[in-house]
Design a protein around this motif. Structure first.
Motif, PDB file in Angstrom:
ATOM      1  N   MET A 283       0.725  -1.257   0.019  1.00 15.76           N
ATOM      2  CA  MET A 283      -0.052  -0.055  -0.084  1.00 15.76           C
ATOM      3  C   MET A 283       0.872   1.325   0.043  1.00 15.76           C
ATOM      4  O   MET A 283       0.311   2.205  -0.328  1.00 15.76           O
ATOM      5  N   MET A 284       1.960   0.977   0.068  1.00 21.86           N
ATOM      6  CA  MET A 284       2.913   2.227   0.234  1.00 21.86           C
ATOM      7  C   MET A 284       3.952   2.556  -0.958  1.00 21.86           C
ATOM      8  O   MET A 284       4.063   1.766  -1.743  1.00 21.86           O
ATOM      9  N   GLU A 285       4.509   4.001  -1.001  1.00 24.68           N
ATOM     10  CA  GLU A 285       5.216   4.443  -2.185  1.00 24.68           C
ATOM     11  C   GLU A 285       6.421   4.871  -1.469  1.00 24.68           C
ATOM     12  O   GLU A 285       6.468   5.222  -0.592  1.00 24.68           O
ATOM     13  N   THR A 303       9.989  -0.658   7.518  1.00 25.71           N
ATOM     14  CA  THR A 303       9.557  -0.264   6.186  1.00 25.71           C
ATOM     15  C   THR A 303       9.041   1.229   6.276  1.00 25.71           C
ATOM     16  O   THR A 303       7.903   1.510   6.803  1.00 25.71           O
ATOM     17  N   ILE A 304       9.691   2.316   5.578  1.00 22.27           N
ATOM     18  CA  ILE A 304       9.329   3.526   5.695  1.00 22.27           C
ATOM     19  C   ILE A 304       8.868   3.931   4.174  1.00 22.27           C
ATOM     20  O   ILE A 304       9.805   3.794   3.272  1.00 22.27           O
ATOM     21  N   GLY A 305       7.738   4.648   4.228  1.00 23.72           N
ATOM     22  CA  GLY A 305       7.351   5.118   2.803  1.00 23.72           C
ATOM     23  C   GLY A 305       6.391   6.002   2.925  1.00 23.72           C
ATOM     24  O   GLY A 305       5.806   6.537   4.107  1.00 23.72           O
ATOM     25  N   TYR A 306       5.409   6.085   1.847  1.00 25.67           N
ATOM     26  CA  TYR A 306       4.360   7.185   1.853  1.00 25.67           C
ATOM     27  C   TYR A 306       3.052   6.455   1.631  1.00 25.67           C
ATOM     28  O   TYR A 306       2.855   5.531   0.877  1.00 25.67           O
ATOM     29  N   ILE A 307       1.992   6.764   2.350  1.00 21.72           N
ATOM     30  CA  ILE A 307       0.648   6.546   1.715  1.00 21.72           C
ATOM     31  C   ILE A 307      -0.091   7.865   1.991  1.00 21.72           C
ATOM     32  O   ILE A 307      -0.396   8.663   2.955  1.00 21.72           O
ATOM     33  N   GLY A 308      -0.631   8.452   0.683  1.00 21.56           N
ATOM     34  CA  GLY A 308      -0.853   9.703   0.646  1.00 21.56           C
ATOM     35  C   GLY A 308       0.147  10.678   0.917  1.00 21.56           C
ATOM     36  O   GLY A 308       1.275  10.497   0.584  1.00 21.56           O
ATOM     37  N   GLU A 309      -0.232  11.667   1.698  1.00 22.73           N
ATOM     38  CA  GLU A 309       0.874  12.622   1.999  1.00 22.73           C
ATOM     39  C   GLU A 309       1.520  12.103   3.318  1.00 22.73           C
ATOM     40  O   GLU A 309       2.301  12.921   3.932  1.00 22.73           O
ATOM     41  N   MET A 572      -8.061   4.757   5.487  1.00 25.75           N
ATOM     42  CA  MET A 572      -8.101   5.524   6.660  1.00 25.75           C
ATOM     43  C   MET A 572      -7.211   6.458   6.467  1.00 25.75           C
ATOM     44  O   MET A 572      -7.284   7.717   7.081  1.00 25.75           O
ATOM     45  N   ILE A 573      -6.089   5.981   6.184  1.00 25.51           N
ATOM     46  CA  ILE A 573      -4.834   6.911   6.351  1.00 25.51           C
ATOM     47  C   ILE A 573      -4.839   8.106   5.540  1.00 25.51           C
ATOM     48  O   ILE A 573      -4.669   9.331   5.784  1.00 25.51           O
ATOM     49  N   LYS A 574      -5.159   7.897   4.233  1.00 24.03           N
ATOM     50  CA  LYS A 574      -5.404   8.868   3.282  1.00 24.03           C
ATOM     51  C   LYS A 574      -6.771   9.818   3.599  1.00 24.03           C
ATOM     52  O   LYS A 574      -6.676  11.176   3.435  1.00 24.03           O
TER      53      LYS A 574
END
Length: 584
Positions: A283-285, A303-309, A572-574
């Motif tokens: 789900m992450m970018e 694991t560190i990344g982005y979901i939305g902002e 939910m996160i977005k």
């Protein structure tokens, strides 16, 4: 039963099915009566067989079906029969009373200690129950009996079945034999052990001890798995599961690099199983995994990344279960995560669980592949962990629990807003797109994240004395549109756990009814203690349904259920930073 009412049974045939209509009536048509009972059976009337389809049997208000596996001791022959109980109720009967009546009627009907041994006894018991005042809401019951062909019959369940309808009683085990080679079985066990331990390293001696397999075979298969890039050999000969993820940069570190305050993750996602973390990471970018391995003690993976902002960090607990060592390890891992990333504002526990079946209540019934989101109850609790069960003098159970309450309601508010939007606009379902994208990203994994076949979602009921029957999933009430097929439905309620209730079918259902528990998982009490101990006030549990116990029993639905939970978590996160929720 109302004054002067008789319980009248009318048999009929419709296609291959036999129908036994049992209803309360005040006046009899004497031309149709075949027998009027007296003595202890006074009030029971049997009509002659009806030769035309009965239009009054259309569209029952509630239906409960079950499958009988029949064994004839005389011939040794087996047969499978479908049985359905269809209910019609008196006017103005509330839906809850309908559900309760049907469930209690069925449970009494199939009690092992007085189960009828022939068809006549079975029908007579149905009629006698209709005379009982506690079922007064039921106006009419139709018993539909149909023997299934070999092609129509479902695969027989594992475990012990008791069926006594029309044949001599017989206990028959339908256990499936594993016909795979020893190499295939051991290979699967090695992967499962390393996936459970991940990110911890296991030495070969521990792997051999855990799976109880020949040493030479374990060494051989480890080399083959290493050649296939499924496991990775570490220093001192230990092995760890190797993650197949070309989308994620991987860095081996002795300690986490310093991250500037404005670049720190604000959302943490904690999973417990290997494929749960893969689903979350899908789900992450723009993501990077930091692997901190230790030969002794607990390793860590972030694991560190982005979901939305939102910048997000995900981790996997090294072990989950009811034994003390696992509970301590999960608490330690959570504390280390929140101590390393101190800017985390919201914590999600994401993965699979066991759904709570409601055999007659369509609205509350949770099916495989569905998602349950923790919702606080009137006492503001969202997780109940049962430590002990005691009984009073009357034999009623009393649960000694520990419970948790998030101090910040923001995630509850976001979930309610999403639920309301989906209710008013069923086409609003961004998680479906996230699931499709995630399934494509995960296509190269060892397991399939696709939705399993519908016929693998089978529901059983424990009827006591270690006897089990297969039952039909509850049907939607008349006039209610069923859930969209092939996609997860979403449910809101509390989550439960604790060995005393998870291991007992009757206690589990009682516990679920008292605390509105919609799903059971495998002991996250230490994780929640750590979250609250680190003063994280905003947290939520998101569980995809993999079975009907605690999510850890059957593997077939786990990847798909994990993907569904991860996709809703992304939604939910977005939505956290998007009050209008139009950026999907």
């Amino acid at each position: 039963m109302a004054e002067k009412e008789e319980v009248v049974m009318t048999p009929s045939k419709k296609g291959k099915a036999t129908h036994i209509k049992i209803e309360r009536v005040k006046k009899l048509n004497l031309d149709k009566v075949a027998h009027v009972a007296g003595g202890q059976h006074k009030g029971l009337v049997i009509n002659k067989e009806a030769h035309e389809d009965d239009p009054t049997l259309e569209k029952p208000q509630l239906q409960l079906g079950f499958i009988c596996f029949l064994v004839d001791q005389k011939t040794g022959g087996h047969a499978v029969e479908s049985r359905k109980l269809k209910f019609w109720y008196r006017d103005d009967t509330e839906y809850l009373d309908q559900v309760t009546t049907a469930y209690e009627f069925f449970k009494e009907l199939v009690k092992p200690e007085n189960f009828p041994r022939d068809y006549v006894g079975f029908i007579k018991k149905c009629m006698k129950q209709m005379q009982d005042e506690k079922y007064h809401h039921a106006r009419k019951v139709d018993v539909e009996l149909e023997q299934l062909s070999d092609e129509e019959a479902p695969l027989s369940p594992g475990g012990k079945i008791v069926i006594e309808l029309g044949l001599e009683a017989d206990y028959y085990g339908f256990n499936k034999e594993d016909t795979r080679s020893q190499e295939e079985i051991v290979r699967e066990k090695i992967l499962q052990v390393l996936e459970s331990a991940y990110p911890n390293i296991l030495v070969v001696e521990d792997i051999i001890r855990i799976i109880n397999a020949p040493e030479a075979l374990v060494y051989q298969l480890l080399r083959e798995l290493q050649d296939a890039q499924l496991v990775q050999e570490m220093e001192n000969g230990g092995f760890v599961r190797h993650v197949l993820d070309e989308q994620t940069e991987v860095q081996m570190v002795k300690q986490m690099p310093t991250i500037a305050a404005n670049q720190q993750p604000t959302v943490a996602i904690i999973s417990a199983m290997y494929y749960e973390k893969l689903a979350v990471d899908a789900m992450m970018e723009n993501k990077t995994s930091y692997m901190r391995f230790k030969m002794e003690g607990e390793s860590n993976v972030y694991t560190i990344g982005y979901i939305g902002e939102h910048k997000v960090v995900s981790t996997k607990l090294p072990a989950v279960g009811f034994h003390r060592a696992a509970q301590i390890a999960t608490g330690n891992t959570t504390t280390r995560l929140l101590g390393t990333f101190q800017n985390v504002e919201h914590v999600f526990l994401v993965g699979v669980a066991g759904g709570v079946p409601h055999y007659t209540d369509y609205y509350k019934h949770v099916r495989l592949g569905d998602v349950v989101l923790s919702k606080v109850d009137p006492d503001n609790k969202l997780y109940y962990f049962c430590n002990k069960v005691t009984q009073d003098k009357a034999g009623n159970p009393h649960f000694i629990n520990k419970s948790w309450s998030p101090r910040d309601p923001i995630l509850q508010q976001v979930a309610s807003r999403l639920q309301e939007m989906n209710y008013h606009n069923p086409d609003f379902a961004p998680w479906e797109r996230y699931m499709a994208e995630g399934e494509q990203l995960l296509a190269g994994q060892q397991v399939s994240f696709s939705r399993p076949e519908p016929n693998t979602d089978r529901l059983y009921m424990d009827i006591g004395d270690q006897n089990i029957i297969e039952v039909q999933h509850p049907m939607p009430p008349d006039g209610v549109m069923p859930n969209k097929p092939g996609v997860p439905a979403f449910h809101f309620g509390t989550i439960g756990s604790g060995r005393p209730v998870v291991k007992s079918h009757s206690l589990r259902l009682d516990f679920a009814a008292r605390y509105d528990v919609r799903a059971f998982d495998t002991a996250f009490d230490q994780v929640l203690d750590s979250i609250e101990g680190n003063r994280k006030d905003s947290y939520m549990i998101v569980r995809g349904i993999a079975d009907y116990v605690d999510g850890d029993k059957h593997k077939e639905w786990q990847p798909y259920a994990a993907l569904a939970a991860a996709a809703y978590t992304k939604t939910m996160i977005k939505a956290l930073s998007n009050p209008q929720m139009d950026d999907y």
